[in-house]
Structures are given as structure tokens and as C-alpha cells.
Scaffold this motif. Structure first.
Motif, PDB file in Angstrom:
ATOM      1  N   ALA A  12       0.853  -1.186   0.000  1.00  0.00           N
ATOM      2  CA  ALA A  12       0.000   0.000   0.000  1.00  0.00           C
ATOM      3  C   ALA A  12       0.886   1.232   0.000  1.00  0.00           C
ATOM      4  O   ALA A  12       2.025   1.190   0.467  1.00  0.00           O
ATOM      5  CB  ALA A  12      -0.898   0.002   1.227  1.00  0.00           C
ATOM      6  N   ILE A  13       0.386   2.323  -0.529  1.00  0.00           N
ATOM      7  CA  ILE A  13       1.075   3.606  -0.452  1.00  0.00           C
ATOM      8  C   ILE A  13       0.275   4.482   0.494  1.00  0.00           C
ATOM      9  O   ILE A  13      -0.900   4.758   0.248  1.00  0.00           O
ATOM     10  CB  ILE A  13       1.205   4.264  -1.834  1.00  0.00           C
ATOM     11  N   ASN A  15       0.639   8.105   2.661  1.00  0.00           N
ATOM     12  CA  ASN A  15       1.421   9.330   2.856  1.00  0.00           C
ATOM     13  C   ASN A  15       2.759   9.293   2.116  1.00  0.00           C
ATOM     14  O   ASN A  15       3.804   9.611   2.676  1.00  0.00           O
ATOM     15  CB  ASN A  15       1.640   9.606   4.346  1.00  0.00           C
ATOM     16  N   ASN A  16       2.732   8.871   0.863  1.00  0.00           N
ATOM     17  CA  ASN A  16       3.916   8.793  -0.004  1.00  0.00           C
ATOM     18  C   ASN A  16       4.962   7.786   0.472  1.00  0.00           C
ATOM     19  O   ASN A  16       6.135   7.901   0.134  1.00  0.00           O
ATOM     20  CB  ASN A  16       4.559  10.165  -0.198  1.00  0.00           C
ATOM     21  N   VAL A  17       4.552   6.817   1.272  1.00  0.00           N
ATOM     22  CA  VAL A  17       5.441   5.746   1.725  1.00  0.00           C
ATOM     23  C   VAL A  17       4.862   4.422   1.237  1.00  0.00           C
ATOM     24  O   VAL A  17       3.703   4.108   1.513  1.00  0.00           O
ATOM     25  CB  VAL A  17       5.577   5.739   3.265  1.00  0.00           C
ATOM     26  N   LEU A  18       5.666   3.658   0.481  1.00  0.00           N
ATOM     27  CA  LEU A  18       5.248   2.346   0.003  1.00  0.00           C
ATOM     28  C   LEU A  18       5.524   1.330   1.105  1.00  0.00           C
ATOM     29  O   LEU A  18       6.654   1.217   1.586  1.00  0.00           O
ATOM     30  CB  LEU A  18       6.019   1.972  -1.264  1.00  0.00           C
ATOM     31  N   ILE A  19       4.500   0.589   1.497  1.00  0.00           N
ATOM     32  CA  ILE A  19       4.635  -0.445   2.524  1.00  0.00           C
ATOM     33  C   ILE A  19       4.331  -1.782   1.873  1.00  0.00           C
ATOM     34  O   ILE A  19       3.261  -1.975   1.302  1.00  0.00           O
ATOM     35  CB  ILE A  19       3.682  -0.189   3.708  1.00  0.00           C
ATOM     36  N   PRO A  37      11.460  -1.207  -7.584  1.00  0.00           N
ATOM     37  CA  PRO A  37      11.786   0.125  -7.066  1.00  0.00           C
ATOM     38  C   PRO A  37      10.514   0.836  -6.621  1.00  0.00           C
ATOM     39  O   PRO A  37       9.427   0.539  -7.110  1.00  0.00           O
ATOM     40  CB  PRO A  37      12.402   0.851  -8.268  1.00  0.00           C
ATOM     41  N   LYS A  38      10.682   1.760  -5.687  1.00  0.00           N
ATOM     42  CA  LYS A  38       9.503   2.501  -5.247  1.00  0.00           C
ATOM     43  C   LYS A  38       8.992   3.364  -6.400  1.00  0.00           C
ATOM     44  O   LYS A  38       9.778   3.871  -7.202  1.00  0.00           O
ATOM     45  CB  LYS A  38       9.802   3.318  -3.996  1.00  0.00           C
ATOM     46  N   PRO A  39       7.684   3.518  -6.504  1.00  0.00           N
ATOM     47  CA  PRO A  39       7.126   4.291  -7.616  1.00  0.00           C
ATOM     48  C   PRO A  39       7.409   5.788  -7.467  1.00  0.00           C
ATOM     49  O   PRO A  39       7.719   6.260  -6.368  1.00  0.00           O
ATOM     50  CB  PRO A  39       5.620   4.002  -7.538  1.00  0.00           C
ATOM     51  N   CYS A  42       6.950   8.390  -4.240  1.00  0.00           N
ATOM     52  CA  CYS A  42       7.143   7.756  -2.927  1.00  0.00           C
ATOM     53  C   CYS A  42       8.481   8.218  -2.359  1.00  0.00           C
ATOM     54  O   CYS A  42       9.491   8.220  -3.049  1.00  0.00           O
ATOM     55  CB  CYS A  42       7.130   6.243  -3.036  1.00  0.00           C
ATOM     56  N   ILE A  43       8.474   8.582  -1.085  1.00  0.00           N
ATOM     57  CA  ILE A  43       9.705   9.049  -0.461  1.00  0.00           C
ATOM     58  C   ILE A  43      10.456   7.937   0.253  1.00  0.00           C
ATOM     59  O   ILE A  43      11.635   8.065   0.536  1.00  0.00           O
ATOM     60  CB  ILE A  43       9.413  10.206   0.521  1.00  0.00           C
TER      61      ILE A  43
END
Length: 100
Positions: A12-13, A15-19, A37-39, A42-43
Motif C-alpha cells: 500500500a502507499i 502518505n507517499n510511503v510504500l509499505i 523500485p519505489k514508484p 514515494c519518499i
């Protein structure tokens, strides 16, 4: 907090964090989210993993590993004649191996 429309049961994304989740019983196509890689936008990418990561899995770009210091191991009970999963502390030797 907002959940991205691209979320699945294993990632899930927020708050701009991919988990992402990563564990052995997770279907392979869902495990692959942890390796990509993170999209854009995403920070950070956080991977919640079991000890599958110790079995020759390499994840590029890992900066921090937080480990609870516990693991489950099979134990045979002579009293019941059955196996059970026991939670126990990991050894310092295991930690050194996992650190690489």
C-alpha cells in the motif's frame, strides 16, 4: 492518511510511503512488490518481512533493518507426541549472519 488506489493486500502507499509485505506464504506475484523500485512520488519504501529474508533473498537499497529478535522454531513435545511452533529469542550468531 490516504491509501493509494494501487494498493494490494501485500502493499500500500500511505502518505507517499510504500509499505510491502514479504513472507513465504505470500503468492509470488505479490512478493515481487518488495523487489521493485519505489514508484515515483514515494519518499520511502518499508518492507515488513518474516525470516524469508534470510534464505538467499537480496533486496537492493536497504538502509535499515529493524528486527524484533524473535523467531518461531519447531519443537517436539514428548508429553503430547506433537510438534508445535515455539517463539524464542534469536542468537547473536544468527544476528551476525543476517547482517552480512
Amino acid at each position: 492518511t490516504s491509501l493509494s488506489s494501487s494498493s494490494t493486500s501485500s502493499s500500500a502507499i500511505i502518505n507517499n510511503v510504500l509499505i510491502c509485505s514479504l513472507y513465504a506464504a505470500l503468492p509470488p506475484e505479490q512478493q515481487m512488490f518488495a523487489f521493485q523500485p519505489k514508484p515515483p512520488g514515494c519518499i520511502r519504501k518499508i518492507i515488513l518481512a518474516t525470516n524469508i529474508a534470510e534464505t538467499s533473498v537480496t533486496l537492493e537499497g536497504i538502509k535499515y533493518v529493524i528486527d524484533c529478535g524473535k523467531h518461531k522454531m519447531r519443537d517436539f513435545s514428548g508429553a503430547t507426541g506433537m510438534e508445535r511452533l515455539m517463539v524464542s529469542d534469536i542468537s547473536k550468531a544468527q544476528v551476525r549472519i543476517w547482517r552480512g
